[in-house]
Design an enzyme around this catalytic site. Sequence first.
Site, mmCIF file in Angstrom:
data_model
loop_
_atom_site.group_PDB
_atom_site.id
_atom_site.type_symbol
_atom_site.label_atom_id
_atom_site.label_comp_id
_atom_site.label_asym_id
_atom_site.label_seq_id
_atom_site.Cartn_x
_atom_site.Cartn_y
_atom_site.Cartn_z
ATOM 1 N N GLN A 62 0.840 -1.205 0.000
ATOM 2 C CA GLN A 62 0.000 0.000 0.000
ATOM 3 C C GLN A 62 0.871 1.250 0.000
ATOM 4 O O GLN A 62 1.887 1.301 0.704
ATOM 5 C CB GLN A 62 -0.890 0.027 1.243
ATOM 6 C CG GLN A 62 -2.048 -0.946 1.206
ATOM 7 C CD GLN A 62 -2.890 -0.815 2.467
ATOM 8 O OE1 GLN A 62 -3.450 0.239 2.740
ATOM 9 N NE2 GLN A 62 -2.943 -1.885 3.239
HETATM 10 P P1 GTP Z 1 -0.564 -6.173 0.323
HETATM 11 O O1 GTP Z 1 -0.258 -6.964 1.549
HETATM 12 O O2 GTP Z 1 -1.716 -5.230 0.504
HETATM 13 O O3 GTP Z 1 0.639 -5.459 -0.226
HETATM 14 O O4 GTP Z 1 -1.052 -7.212 -0.838
HETATM 15 P P2 GTP Z 1 -0.342 -8.569 -1.297
HETATM 16 O O5 GTP Z 1 0.569 -8.289 -2.428
HETATM 17 O O6 GTP Z 1 0.235 -9.285 -0.134
HETATM 18 O O7 GTP Z 1 -1.573 -9.395 -1.909
HETATM 19 P P3 GTP Z 1 -2.353 -10.615 -1.234
HETATM 20 O O8 GTP Z 1 -1.482 -11.819 -1.167
HETATM 21 O O9 GTP Z 1 -2.987 -10.146 0.006
HETATM 22 O O10 GTP Z 1 -3.439 -10.917 -2.370
HETATM 23 C C1 GTP Z 1 -4.363 -9.933 -2.800
HETATM 24 C C2 GTP Z 1 -5.557 -10.608 -3.434
HETATM 25 O O11 GTP Z 1 -5.187 -11.230 -4.659
HETATM 26 C C3 GTP Z 1 -6.187 -11.707 -2.573
HETATM 27 O O12 GTP Z 1 -7.580 -11.648 -2.721
HETATM 28 C C4 GTP Z 1 -5.630 -12.976 -3.192
HETATM 29 O O13 GTP Z 1 -6.475 -14.095 -3.024
HETATM 30 C C5 GTP Z 1 -5.557 -12.585 -4.664
HETATM 31 N N1 GTP Z 1 -4.548 -13.348 -5.425
HETATM 32 C C6 GTP Z 1 -3.249 -13.559 -5.079
HETATM 33 N N2 GTP Z 1 -2.623 -14.271 -6.031
HETATM 34 C C7 GTP Z 1 -3.531 -14.522 -6.993
HETATM 35 C C8 GTP Z 1 -3.480 -15.227 -8.252
HETATM 36 O O14 GTP Z 1 -2.458 -15.755 -8.694
HETATM 37 N N3 GTP Z 1 -4.629 -15.257 -8.976
HETATM 38 C C9 GTP Z 1 -5.783 -14.662 -8.542
HETATM 39 N N4 GTP Z 1 -6.860 -14.771 -9.312
HETATM 40 N N5 GTP Z 1 -5.863 -14.006 -7.381
HETATM 41 C C10 GTP Z 1 -4.761 -13.933 -6.611
#
Ligand code: GTP
Length: 171
Positions: A62
């Site tokens: 974020q």
């Molecule tokens: P921050 O902690 O806010 O920086 O985000 P992050 O990069 O850690 O992302 P996070 O792992 O929380 O995933 C964000 C969203 O994307 C969640 O709803 C996951 O389920 C979804 N997501 C993650 N990887 C994939 C993927 O390969 N395919 C799809 N369709 N959704 C995904």
Amino acid sequence: GLKKKEVHVLCLGLDNSGKTTIINKLKPSNAQTQDIVPTIGFSIEKFKTSSLSFTVFDMSGQGKYRDLWEHYYKEGQAIIFVIDSSDKLRMVVAKEELDTLLNHPDIKHRRLPILFFANKMDLRDAVSSVKVSQLLSLENIKDKPWHICASDALKGEGLQEGVDWLQDQIT
Ligand code: GTP
Ligand code: MG
């Protein structure tokens, strides 16, 4: 028993790209969590491969937390940079953050391996990993070993290939 070599990895990339989902999938199934929420600040996670013990700084992507990243650059021995391949609107923001990272004094002159995950390949709108590497101008990275893998973190596809590459770079 034999102690595995410990490696500190920074997991970076925009919010919602899938960083926490990827790191979670790399843990043994009994250590995985079911509900993944946006990371606040950062979280320290661990997983092991055949020869290495990884400590991951899973940073929040974020905007309001991105200033935290640089405080951990000195600690990092490798970087995992995650891109949402379906988020064409924010690809330019991802590139800006990558360029800022690569030009940071704590990163610039170090031969840190960078593993890119072109994540969310399962989504209809996703562009290919080749396209992602073009959009991020990865060919301009000459002084660091890097590798890009297409991944679907929900199914866990592509993750092992990436981590195998990273392990080879470090051992
Ligand atoms: P921050 O902690 O806010 O920086 O985000 P992050 O990069 O850690 O992302 P996070 O792992 O929380 O995933 C964000 C969203 O994307 C969640 O709803 C996951 O389920 C979804 N997501 C993650 N990887 C994939 C993927 O390969 N395919 C799809 N369709 N959704 C995904
Ligand atoms: Mg997260």
